[in-house]
Design an enzyme around this catalytic site. Structure first.
Site, PDB file in Angstrom:
ATOM      1  N   LYS B  77       0.814  -1.217   0.000  1.00 56.24           N
ATOM      2  CA  LYS B  77       0.000   0.000   0.000  1.00 56.24           C
ATOM      3  C   LYS B  77       0.848   1.268   0.000  1.00 56.24           C
ATOM      4  CE  LYS B  77      -3.757  -1.969   2.805  1.00 56.24           C
ATOM      5  NZ  LYS B  77      -4.875  -2.048   1.864  1.00 56.24           N
ATOM      6  N   GLY B 149     -10.545  -2.555   9.035  1.00 55.53           N
ATOM      7  CA  GLY B 149     -10.216  -2.678  10.454  1.00 55.53           C
ATOM      8  C   GLY B 149     -11.419  -2.616  11.370  1.00 55.53           C
ATOM      9  N   ARG B 161     -23.289  -2.821  -3.262  1.00 51.41           N
ATOM     10  CA  ARG B 161     -24.628  -2.544  -3.809  1.00 51.41           C
ATOM     11  C   ARG B 161     -24.671  -1.218  -4.568  1.00 51.41           C
ATOM     12  NH1 ARG B 161     -28.318  -6.226  -2.656  1.00 51.41           N
ATOM     13  NH2 ARG B 161     -28.215  -7.420  -0.711  1.00 51.41           N
ATOM     14  N   GLY B 214     -13.777  -5.107   6.164  1.00 53.11           N
ATOM     15  CA  GLY B 214     -14.746  -5.586   7.152  1.00 53.11           C
ATOM     16  C   GLY B 214     -15.042  -7.076   7.093  1.00 53.11           C
ATOM     17  N   GLY B 235      -8.347  -8.164   5.584  1.00 52.39           N
ATOM     18  CA  GLY B 235      -7.320  -7.399   6.288  1.00 52.39           C
ATOM     19  C   GLY B 235      -7.124  -7.957   7.673  1.00 52.39           C
ATOM     20  N   SER B 236      -7.736  -7.284   8.648  1.00 51.25           N
ATOM     21  CA  SER B 236      -7.550  -7.661  10.045  1.00 51.25           C
ATOM     22  C   SER B 236      -8.256  -8.974  10.371  1.00 51.25           C
ATOM     23  CB  SER B 236      -8.095  -6.554  10.933  1.00 51.25           C
ATOM     24  OG  SER B 236      -7.756  -5.294  10.383  1.00 51.25           O
TER      25      SER B 236
END
Lengths: 195, 290
Positions: B77, B149, B161, B214, B235-236
C-alpha cells in the site's frame, strides 16, 4: 454431446468457459462446458481445462476436495500458465508442500520471468498459426521429454507443447490463449473429437 | 485503457482471497492456507486504528522479507496521492500497488496518475462514480472500500450494492438508447463518456472488482461473492482472529465454494473467535471517506 469441465475454484475461469464455447461454435460442435469445483462434477467429463491462477492455491483446493486422483484419470487435459505447472512432472521454485499431477514429461520453472513488472505480451508463431500472446508472471518450460511435441517457442524457450500417452492427450501453454484467441481451444476440441 | 497486463493479472486472481500480512511468518501462513496474493503492510488496519498517528507505506525491508518468504504475488500500500511512495513500491517490484485509504492520505485533491507507472494499481471505491474515476486515472483493479479494520461487513455491502445499482442504471440508459442521459452521467462522474459506454455495454466494471473492508468470517466472504464481486481482500479478519491459520483456510474455502452453503457451513465450524469488530457509528475515523 461431449462435456468439457473448467476447474473453477479461482483464476480466469469465465474467460476459458466463454472461449471454449466460442471455439465449439466455430467448429459447429455442440459441447457442454461446465465449471468444476467438486469430485462429483469430474464424473463423465471428456476433457478438463485448468485455467490461469495460482498453482499453489489450485493444488490445495483440489486436495481439499479429494479430487486429485480422479483428475489424473481424465483423458484430455489442457492447462494454461498455472494449469501447465499442474500438469508438469517436475517444478522448480515450488512451495514446500506443492504437488503436481505429473502427467506431462516436462520440467517447469514457476514465475521464471520475474514479478509482474516483467509480465509481457508479444506476437508469437506457433505450429497452429500466428497469434498475440499474453504472459503474466509466466512459468518457463525448462525441459521436455521425447514424447512431448513442441508447438511454439519464443526466444528459444518452449511456450506451448502437447503429449499423447496411450489414449490420453495433454496440451499446455505458458501464456494465456484464452485472453486473445480461440485457436488453441479449437485445436484442443479437435483432439477430443479426434478430428 | 491503461495497463492491460495489470488488468490481466487481476483476472488471474479472481475467485481468490488476498490477505493482509505484516511479517514473513504471516505471509507463509497465507500462502499455506491458499491465499492467491498477500498485501504487505506495517500494521493491519485494526492496529492502525488503535495506534492513531500517520500511517505510511511499509519499510522496504519488510516488503522484501515478505517477497522472499512466498512465491505468490505480493502487493503493498501507498498513501492516496503519494506518487513517490508508489515509485518506491514500483522499484521494489511489488506485483500490485494499493493506493489505499487505510493509510493517511497525502493529497486531498489528486489521486496518483497511475498511467505513469508500469506496476498495476488497485484502488478503493464506495460507488460507481468513484470506481470509474480511479479506472480513468489508470487503476487496473478496483475494490470496494468497506470500512477497514472494523470487522463489520455493513460498509462493504453498502459499497458493493452502490456500484451494482450504478451499473444497472447505466445499462437501462443504454437499453433505452438515452445517450443524452449517459453523457450527463459522464459529466456527473467526471469520467470520459467512452468509459461510461463501455461499462453500460459490459454490464460490469471494465476491470476486476474485489470486496474489501470488514470481512471477518467465511460467511462474510461468501456474502460478498454471492453479491457478484470477483474475489475478496481480508485485512484484520485473519490475523486478529484467535486462530489465524484456521480462519484463513476457512475463508479461502468459503470463497472458492461461495454458492455451496453446505461447504460454507463446514468451513465456519470451530474457528474459535473471529476478530472483535466495531459498530461503524462508534468509529473515530472513517477511512472510507478518505
Amino acid at each position: 454431446m461431449k462435456k468439457i469441465g473448467v476447474l473453477a475454484f479461482h483464476g480466469d475461469v469465465v474467460e476459458h468457459i466463454e472461449v471454449t464455447k466460442k471455439a465449439a461454435k466455430n467448429l459447429r460442435l455442440d459441447i457442454e462446458v461446465i465449471p468444476v469445483r467438486t469430485k462429483n462434477s469430474l464424473r463423465n467429463l471428456n476433457a478438463l481445462i485448468i485455467p490461469g491462477g495460482e498453482s499453489t492455491t489450485l493444488h490445495k483446493l483440489c486436495q481439499r476436495e479429494n479430487m486429485w486422483e480422479d483428475m489424473k484419470r481424465i483423458k484430455n487435459i489442457f492447462g494454461t500458465c498455472a494449469g501447465t505447472i499442474m500438469l508438469a512432472k517436475t517444478i522448480h521454485h515450488k512451495t514446500l508442500d506443492q504437488e503436481t499431477l505429473e502427467l506431462m514429461d516436462i520440467e517447469i520453472d514457476r514465475n521464471a520471468y520475474g514479478r509482474q513488472t516483467e509480465s509481457f505480451e508479444k506476437n508469437i508463431k506457433t505450429s497452429l498459426g500466428r497469434m498475440h500472446a499474453v504472459f503474466i508472471r509466466a512459468p518457463k518450460i525448462k525441459k521436455a521429454g521425447k514424447d512431448v511435441k513442441i508447438l511454439a517457442r519464443s526466444e528459444r524457450e518452449i511456450i506451448a507443447c502437447e503429449q499423447k500417452t496411450g489414449d490420453n492427450y495433454y496440451l499446455a501453454t505458458c501464456f494465456h490463449p484464452e485472453l486473445t484467441s480461440t485457436m488453441f481451444h479449437e485445436y484442443f476440441i479437435k483432439k477430443i473429437y479426434q478430428i | 485503457m491503461h495497463n492491460q497486463l495489470g488488468r490481466n493479472l487481476a483476472q488471474m486472481l479472481k475467485g481468490g482471497v488476498i490477505m493482509d500480512v505484516v511479517t514473513a511468518e504471516h505471509a507463509r501462513i497465507a500462502e499455506k492456507t491458499g491465499a492467491v496474493a498477500v498485501m504487505a503492510l506495517e500494521r493491519v488496519p485494526a492496529d492502525i486504528r488503535a495506534a492513531g498517528g500517520v500511517a505510511r507505506m511499509s519499510d522496504p525491508t519488510k516488503i522484501k522479507e515478505i517477497q522472499n518468504a512466498v512465491t505468490i504475488p505480493v502487493m503493498a500500500k501507498c498513501r492516496i496521492g503519494h506518487f513517490v511512495e508508489a515509485q518506491v513500491l514500483e522499484v521494489l517490484e511489488v506485483d500490485f500497488i494499493d493506493e489505499s485509504e487505510v493509510l493517511t492520505p497525502a493529497d486531498e485533491e489528486f489521486h496518483i496518475d497511475k498511467t505513469k507507472f508500469k506496476a498495476p494499481f488497485v484502488c478503493g471505491c464506495r460507488d460507481l462514480g468513484e470506481a470509474l474515476r480511479r479506472i480513468a486515472e489508470g487503476a487496473a483493479m478496483i475494490r470496494t472500500k468497506g470500512e477497514a479494520g472494523s470487522g463489520n461487513i455493513v460498509e462493504a455491502i453498502r459499497h458493493i450494492r452502490a456500484v451494482k445499482s450504478g451499473i444497472e442504471e447505466l445499462k437501462k440508459l443504454l437499453q433505452t438508447k438515452n445517450i443524452k442521459k449517459l453523457k450527463e452521467k459522464a459529466k456527473e462522474y467526471k469520467v470520459p463518456y467512452e468509459l461510461i459506454l463501455k461499462t453500460a455495454q459490459l454490464g460490469r466494471l471494465p476491470v476486476v472488482n474485489f470486496a474489501a473492508g470488514g470481512i471477518a468470517t467465511p460467511a462474510d466472504a461468501a456474502l460478498c461473492m454471492q453479491l457478484g464481486v470477483d474475489g475478496v481482500f481480508v485485512g484484520s479478519g485473519i490475523f486478529k482472529s484467535s486462530d489465524p491459520a484456521k480462519m484463513a483456510r476457512a475463508i479461502v474455502d468459503a470463497t472458492a465454494h461461495f454458492n455451496d452453503s453446505g461447504k460454507i457451513a463446514k468451513a465456519s465450524e470451530n474457528l474459535g473467535e473471529a476478530m472483535k469488530g466495531q459498530e461503524i457509528s462508534l468509529l473515530e475515523t472513517k477511512m472510507a471517506e478518505r
